[in-house]
Design an enzyme around this catalytic site. Structure first.
Site, PDB file in Angstrom:
ATOM      1  N   CYS A  98      36.858  38.957  26.923  1.00 50.68           N
ATOM      2  CA  CYS A  98      37.564  37.974  27.748  1.00 50.68           C
ATOM      3  C   CYS A  98      39.029  38.353  27.901  1.00 50.68           C
ATOM      4  O   CYS A  98      39.721  38.638  26.930  1.00 50.68           O
ATOM      5  CB  CYS A  98      37.440  36.600  27.095  1.00 50.68           C
ATOM      6  SG  CYS A  98      38.270  35.294  27.986  1.00 50.68           S
TER       7      CYS A  98
ATOM      8  N   GLU B 269      34.507  44.468  37.809  1.00 52.07           N
ATOM      9  CA  GLU B 269      33.738  44.684  36.596  1.00 52.07           C
ATOM     10  C   GLU B 269      32.766  43.538  36.344  1.00 52.07           C
ATOM     11  O   GLU B 269      33.072  42.372  36.603  1.00 52.07           O
ATOM     12  CB  GLU B 269      34.684  44.868  35.404  1.00 52.07           C
ATOM     13  CG  GLU B 269      35.588  46.077  35.597  1.00 52.07           C
ATOM     14  CD  GLU B 269      36.490  46.376  34.410  1.00 52.07           C
ATOM     15  OE1 GLU B 269      37.183  47.400  34.466  1.00 52.07           O
ATOM     16  OE2 GLU B 269      36.500  45.608  33.427  1.00 52.07           O
TER      17      GLU B 269
ATOM     18  N   SER C  71      33.558  29.149  36.363  1.00 54.85           N
ATOM     19  CA  SER C  71      34.731  28.935  35.512  1.00 54.85           C
ATOM     20  C   SER C  71      35.990  28.984  36.371  1.00 54.85           C
ATOM     21  O   SER C  71      36.203  29.934  37.113  1.00 54.85           O
ATOM     22  CB  SER C  71      34.795  30.008  34.420  1.00 54.85           C
ATOM     23  OG  SER C  71      35.978  29.881  33.664  1.00 54.85           O
TER      24      SER C  71
ATOM     25  N   GLY D 204      39.098  37.386  38.798  1.00 58.07           N
ATOM     26  CA  GLY D 204      39.357  36.483  39.903  1.00 58.07           C
ATOM     27  C   GLY D 204      39.167  35.014  39.578  1.00 58.07           C
ATOM     28  O   GLY D 204      38.604  34.643  38.549  1.00 58.07           O
TER      29      GLY D 204
ATOM     30  N   CYS E 295      43.244  39.321  40.631  1.00 60.90           N
ATOM     31  CA  CYS E 295      43.363  37.874  40.480  1.00 60.90           C
ATOM     32  C   CYS E 295      44.778  37.439  40.838  1.00 60.90           C
ATOM     33  O   CYS E 295      45.748  38.065  40.390  1.00 60.90           O
ATOM     34  CB  CYS E 295      43.035  37.448  39.044  1.00 60.90           C
ATOM     35  SG  CYS E 295      43.063  35.658  38.806  1.00 60.90           S
TER      36      CYS E 295
END
Length: 359
Positions: free
Chosen positions: A340, A98, A198, A166, A118
């Site tokens: 988030c 995404e 990040s 991820g 992830c």
């Protein structure tokens, strides 16, 4: 040359300029062809070699034989009530990742994914709940930006953040290659300050970043001490704060006017009390910093609750009172699960989330 594929045509979309020049070396062509191809792909949005009219017919034929440009498929395109837009992007192997576009008055930020799923297992994040399949190639990373640009006005994307699905620093080389494409004068021409990687805190890779790039760095901190961070971010057990904070400080030490952004998701009764704010101030003392407080975005099966807005404001005020820059992230796109911690995609052959070894 680092190629996107070990056999068959070379995928050009994710190659940075040195790697693209090396590819043209293998064809016996001049290295300046790399600049031409980058401009066609990333500035003129032309993906068909036959339409690249400043290349000879013979070179175009060789490119058809030895190279390819493939964009991922858009499996879903959703727009939230606040203007946030999310694309579910289907990759060639069926995995879906995404990308989320967040419009603001003075900028437009595209949040992109670096892995299918992830492996980090952070206990407050929906992405990790879905398991981990594989790293993305640089072409699959850059392809997300091309997909978004096809659906947005020219110039809408001013910032790119590796904050989607991820852990970027466990996919180091493709992420760095993609970031170089974004900042290249013949690529997307973004300032290095406007590209942010990040990480949840892969110390070895942060130290490696210092040698190869100077894009902006954000760190998913979420706790002011090791005991709590071990629970929230399992990676911390092998990358404790005593190693993480100095590595981050060193990353910006020779970069004037730069600072680390610390992301801190606010979990009701877990990490949001006054004592946590005091401890955070102590931890970050001496490091040029900005703390980005993130209201928790619930998802089905989440084990935590959202800190009340009043307490988030109080926490921010405690930091500001002592001179630490603190902002509260506005929740965007939560009605399309684009906020988030809500990105889940569709992961094929997922393995259970577990902390991978640092790259």
């Amino acid at each position: 040359m680092h190629a996107e594929r070990r056999s068959g045509p070379v995928e050009l979309l994710g190659l940075d300029r040195p790697r693209l020049a090396a590819f043209f070396d293998t064809l016996g062509e001049k290295r300046f062809r790399a600049r031409q191809i980058m401009q066609w792909l990333h500035q003129r949005h032309v993906y068909d070699f036959d339409e690249m009219t400043d290349l000879s017919k013979a070179l175009r034929q060789r490119l058809r034989e030895h190279a390819r440009v493939g964009l991922p498929e858009v499996a879903a395109d959703q727009q939230a009530s606040d203007g946030t837009r999310k694309w579910v992007v289907r990759l060639a192997d069926g995995n879906c990742v995404e990308a989320v576009y967040i419009p603001e008055p003075k900028r437009g930020t595209l949040c992109i994914s670096s892995q299918a799923g992830c492996p980090m297992g952070c206990t407050f994040c929906a992405t990790g709940e879905g398991g981990f399949s594989r790293n993305l190639t640089a072409a699959e990373i850059v392809g997300q930006v091309h997909v978004a640009r096809q659906h947005l006005p020219e110039g809408a994307i001013t910032n790119i953040v590796f904050m989607g699905m991820g852990e970027p620093l466990l996919n180091f080389d493709p992420v760095i290659s993609a970031s170089r494409v974004f900042t290249d004068d013949y690529g997307f021409v973004l300032s290095k300050r406007r590209v942010t990687i990040s990480t949840s805190g892969v110390v070895h890779a942060i130290e490696r970043m210092q040698r190869v790039t100077d894009v902006s760095l954000a760190v998913s901190l979420h706790a002011p001490n090791n005991e709590l961070r071990n629970q929230l971010v399992p990676l911390n057990r092998k990358n404790p704060l005593e190693r993480l904070l100095p590595a981050c400080h060193a990353y910006i030490a020779e970069k004037p006017h730069r600072r680390i952004t610390w992301e801190y998701v606010m979990l009701d009764g877990v990490n949001d009390q006054d004592e946590h704010a005091r401890e955070l101030l102590q931890r970050l003392r001496g490091i040029p910093s900005k703390v980005n407080l993130i209201p928790f975005n619930p998802y089905p099966g989440a084990r935590y609750g959202r800190t009340p807005d009043r307490q988030v404001r109080r926490f921010a005020d405690r930091l500001l009172e002592h001179g630490l820059t603190a902002t509260i992230r506005e929740t965007r796109g939560d009605d399309i699960d684009g906020a988030c911690g809500q990105l889940v995609g569709e992961i094929r052959d997922a393995r259970a989330s577990k902390v991978a070894r640092p790259a």
